[in-house]
Design an enzyme around this catalytic site. Structure first.
Site, mmCIF file in Angstrom:
data_model
loop_
_atom_site.group_PDB
_atom_site.id
_atom_site.type_symbol
_atom_site.label_atom_id
_atom_site.label_comp_id
_atom_site.label_asym_id
_atom_site.label_seq_id
_atom_site.Cartn_x
_atom_site.Cartn_y
_atom_site.Cartn_z
ATOM 1 N N GLN A 1 -5.795 -6.720 6.793
ATOM 2 C CA GLN A 1 -5.015 -5.561 6.090
ATOM 3 C C GLN A 1 -5.351 -5.268 4.674
ATOM 4 O O GLN A 1 -4.788 -4.982 3.452
ATOM 5 C CB GLN A 1 -3.407 -5.418 6.347
ATOM 6 C CG GLN A 1 -2.562 -5.006 7.894
ATOM 7 C CD GLN A 1 -1.276 -5.060 7.723
ATOM 8 O OE1 GLN A 1 -0.541 -4.150 6.770
ATOM 9 N NE2 GLN A 1 -0.630 -5.778 8.372
ATOM 10 N N ASP B 1 2.699 -13.784 -1.921
ATOM 11 C CA ASP B 1 2.975 -12.547 -0.765
ATOM 12 C C ASP B 1 1.917 -11.474 -0.437
ATOM 13 O O ASP B 1 1.404 -11.831 -1.802
ATOM 14 C CB ASP B 1 4.366 -11.774 -1.392
ATOM 15 C CG ASP B 1 4.752 -10.576 -0.163
ATOM 16 O OD1 ASP B 1 4.174 -11.599 0.974
ATOM 17 O OD2 ASP B 1 4.999 -9.840 -0.152
ATOM 18 N N GLU B 2 1.285 -11.108 0.798
ATOM 19 C CA GLU B 2 0.312 -10.423 0.232
ATOM 20 C C GLU B 2 -0.977 -10.878 -0.442
ATOM 21 O O GLU B 2 -1.853 -10.161 -0.994
ATOM 22 C CB GLU B 2 0.585 -8.805 -0.560
ATOM 23 C CG GLU B 2 1.673 -8.081 -0.076
ATOM 24 C CD GLU B 2 1.621 -7.085 1.279
ATOM 25 O OE1 GLU B 2 -0.133 -7.054 2.088
ATOM 26 O OE2 GLU B 2 2.146 -6.251 1.786
ATOM 27 N N LYS C 1 7.379 -10.528 7.689
ATOM 28 C CA LYS C 1 6.344 -11.498 6.441
ATOM 29 C C LYS C 1 7.678 -11.744 5.273
ATOM 30 O O LYS C 1 7.886 -12.569 5.287
ATOM 31 C CB LYS C 1 5.692 -10.265 6.031
ATOM 32 C CG LYS C 1 5.204 -11.050 4.827
ATOM 33 C CD LYS C 1 3.739 -10.627 5.235
ATOM 34 C CE LYS C 1 4.111 -8.778 3.882
ATOM 35 N NZ LYS C 1 5.048 -8.473 2.946
ATOM 36 N N THR C 2 8.694 -10.497 5.112
ATOM 37 C CA THR C 2 9.234 -10.606 3.840
ATOM 38 C C THR C 2 10.429 -11.638 4.450
ATOM 39 O O THR C 2 10.929 -11.973 3.181
ATOM 40 C CB THR C 2 9.853 -9.446 3.520
ATOM 41 O OG1 THR C 2 8.585 -8.580 3.210
ATOM 42 C CG2 THR C 2 10.889 -9.045 2.299
ATOM 43 N N ARG D 1 0.923 1.443 11.623
ATOM 44 C CA ARG D 1 1.904 2.183 10.733
ATOM 45 C C ARG D 1 3.243 2.530 11.885
ATOM 46 O O ARG D 1 4.757 2.744 11.693
ATOM 47 C CB ARG D 1 2.210 3.306 10.016
ATOM 48 C CG ARG D 1 1.095 2.358 8.832
ATOM 49 C CD ARG D 1 1.438 1.387 8.594
ATOM 50 N NE ARG D 1 0.466 0.337 8.825
ATOM 51 C CZ ARG D 1 1.236 -1.156 8.529
ATOM 52 N NH1 ARG D 1 1.896 -0.980 7.739
ATOM 53 N NH2 ARG D 1 0.584 -1.856 8.694
#
Length: 668
Positions: free
Chosen positions: A253, A222-223, A35-36, A604
């Site tokens: 998420q 973002d997010e 994503k980043t 994770r």
């Protein structure tokens, strides 16, 4: 430009998300899908290939750390361009900068003050005192949380008061009213005002909004699944004309509804922007096939989804390992046994994490790790016996055993508050030193208290405290440790002093206290001849070996795990009413956010996941039968195996573990 070096090593959906620069775009970015990388390459592509000036880009994040990282990456990708004016910052920072320039339009001066959390708490405490309300039961932090929720919903004045009244008593609304008045008088705002006033500025001043729309021709968020109503409205207003809006998020998420996040902002993106394109980043670069398949089989039970199917080029990997214990102690020891085996196999302890649903659960696992001399660190929280409410109870017990323990005495002599202020405490200690007496000796004698300068409420509170200690000392050898602790809680009013029992912070502290009471029972069952002094000695000796070590196992709530990754993850206490959490389910009326939380926990892990449960658990002071979580049953049998039957190979670490974020979220 398809041959741009910025597109090298991007997969096709990532490349599409970077190059589709015009119009609204929703990027559904699955866990571990880069994503980043996509966001930073998209910003760099706008600058380097599309000729967009850095100051024409508005990029909003949720943490200062994320903003710094993104800005640093873009600078490295755009070495031929000056990115100093690139506006990548948190929503609050973006609004603070805008309001500084447009302050007069919202009734502020250009030199207005931003109150941080400490300032807010101090002001709220002052308002409580000014209104003559009971400061022992009405806590500033509780009021701050309720006011924050109202402001996130863009409510002001009468509407905000009505909302606050629907959640709490009229006293909360009274404090809110005075708090807002004092803020205005001081030319000050709090953090939530930054967003609220930012929206108000643009709603009420079309010309100002138009100027910012012309400046910020490209908007990125973002997010996005974590945005609240105020943040959504800011984005909608800013991008409402040119529609060059790219939001990146993952509905699976979305785990922060308790602090105002609205999953519908992401789910309804295409309703708000009908011409939006959707790109799914589904290739996972983190986890094995088994882990991704298990996570998928769980999350498909949710209805609040846009849908995606994570896949990976990695190997199938180990099955999901299920550990069952007859009791929570047996479960914890089996976990530690596996950790020791992993370490013996060459895996660094920093590559191992243990996730629990609530902080109060950590005690039994901390004790099992200490027993086996395995170093650990608590991420985003405090070790069980270092939590304030636990240390307060232990301090009371220490004074009962040894009234000369001035450190413990000074901790609790005014906890809860008994009118003994700092000046009175200073006088008390100085007088004791001058007379070569223990502080407790002064407390026992009215004349000595008077000589120390204590009078009125301070003298009454000090004498009352000493009387209670004397009474507890007399009975401490005749009653159980739990009964003693319960009497301390009752006679001091400690529970009531914590504040609003509806607040998440107070609920967490109450859970910790109940767990502490259970630990006292457990100690006496194991050592029936031991007394209070023996117990305190045991706790002190345990603490002596508790220094944090860089290579320790990481312990944390699942909320604090978001954004991290480890080779091996243990998700513990997977039992009915614990995970999914019964209180959270009651408040949300469904399991979906709890399931998303479990999904976050699974994703994770890079190499292996252990899911653990017990069939009898002592928790919050009660011993009850426990039943496996519904989430365990949602993982198909072919993807999981009980520990005794699992065919497990060695876990080989392929890269350095990602360090824990300092900005991790609070436990619920």
């Amino acid at each position: 430009m398809s041959d741009s070096p910025l597109l090298t090593n991007l997969n096709p959906p990532q490349r599409d998300a970077v190059t589709r620069t015009e119009g609204p775009l929703l990027v559904i970015a699955g866990a571990g899908s880069g994503k980043t990388r996509v966001i930073t390459h998209r910003i760099a592509y706008l600058i380097a290939e599309n000729g967009v000036a850095p100051w024409e880009i508005f990029a909003a994040t949720f943490t200062n750390k994320a903003a710094r990282e993104m800005k640093s990456r873009v600078a490295r990708l755009c070495t031929a361009h000056d990115t100093v004016q690139l506006s990548i910052a948190t929503f609050h920072s973006q609004c603070a900068g805008i309001l500084r320039k447009e302050a007069k339009a919202v009734g502020l001066s250009s030199h207005y003050t931003i109150c941080d959390d400490t300032d807010q708490i101090a002001l709220l405490r002052s308002c409580i005192e000014e209104l003559g309300l009971d400061k022992n039961t009405l806590k500033p932090a509780d009021i701050q949380a309720v006011i924050s929720l109202a402001k996130m919903r863009l409510l002001e004045d009468a509407e905000a008061e009505k909302h606050i009244l629907s959640l709490r008593s009229g006293q909360y609304a009274d404090v809110y009213r005075l708090y807002q008045k004092r803020l205005r008088e001081s030319d000050a705002v709090d953090f939530d005002d930054l967003l609220l006033l930012g929206v108000k500025l643009w709603r009420e001043n079309p010309a100002i909004l138009e100027a910012y729309r012309r400046r910020y021709r490209y908007v990125l968020v973002d997010e996005y699944q974590d945005t609240n109503l105020a943040q959504f409205e800011l984005v909608r207003l800013l991008a409402g004309q040119h529609h060059n809006l790219c939001v990146v998020g993952d509905e699976d998420q979305s785990i922060y509804s308790w602090r105002g996040a609205e999953i519908t902002n992401l789910l309804d993106f295409q309703k708000h922007f009908p011409d939006a394109r959707v790109i799914r980043l589904e290739q996972n670069y983190r986890s094995t096939k088994n882990i991704l398949d298990a996570a998928h089989e769980v999350i498909v039970h949710n209805t609040q989804r846009l849908g995606k199917d994570l896949w990976t080029e990695k190997e199938r990997g180990d099955p999901i390992v299920v550990i069952e214990g007859s009791t929570e102690t047996a479960e914890a020891r089996k976990i530690v046994g596996q950790i020791l085996d992993l370490r013996e196999g060459g895996l660094s302890l920093e590559e191992i994490a243990l996730f629990y649903r609530t902080n109060a659960l950590s005690r039994i696992y901390e004790e099992a790790l200490r027993e086996a001399n395995v170093p650990y660190r608590v991420i985003g929280g405090v070790r069980f016996y270092d939590r304030k409410e636990i240390k307060d109870l232990l301090a009371y017990m220490q004074v009962i055993v040894n009234p000369g323990n001035q450190i413990a005495l000074m901790r609790v002599i005014n906890a809860p508050r008994r009118g003994i202020g700092k000046s009175a405490l200073s006088n008390l200690v100085n007088h004791a030193r001058e007379q070569n007496l223990a502080v407790f000796e002064v407390l026992l004698d009215h004349e000595k208290l008077t000589a120390a300068g204590l009078k009125g409420k301070a003298a009454e509170g000090a004498a009352g405290f000493a009387d209670m200690i004397v009474q507890w000392t007399a009975i401490s050898t005749r009653i159980s440790l739990r009964a003693l602790a319960e009497d301390i809680l009752k006679k001091t009013g400690y529970i009531e002093s914590l504040g609003d029992p509806k607040s998440l912070e107070v609920l967490s502290r109450l859970e910790n206290i109940q767990e502490f009471l259970g630990a006292l029972d457990e100690f006496q069952e194991q050592r029936p001849q031991a007394d209070l002094a023996d117990y305190l000695e045991t706790i002190a000796l345990r603490g002596a070996d508790e220094a944090d070590k860089a290579d320790g196992v990481s312990l944390m709530t699942v909320h604090n795990a978001k954004g991290l990754e480890f080779d091996v993850v243990f998700v513990v206490a997977l039992e009915k009413d614990i995970f999914p959490n019964a209180r959270a389910v009651r408040e949300q009326m469904h399991n979906e956010e709890e399931r998303r939380l479990f999904y976050v926990a699974l994703t994770r892990a890079r190499k292996r996941v252990y899911l653990t449960n017990a069939y009898v658990r002592r928790l919050y002071g009660r011993t009850e039968n426990a039943y496996p979580s519904i989430f365990l049953g949602e993982i198909p049998k072919q993807l999981r195996a009980r520990l005794e039957k699992a065919d497990l190979g060695p876990v080989i670490h392929e890269g350095k573990a990602r360090r824990a974020r300092t900005d991790a979220a609070p436990a619920v």
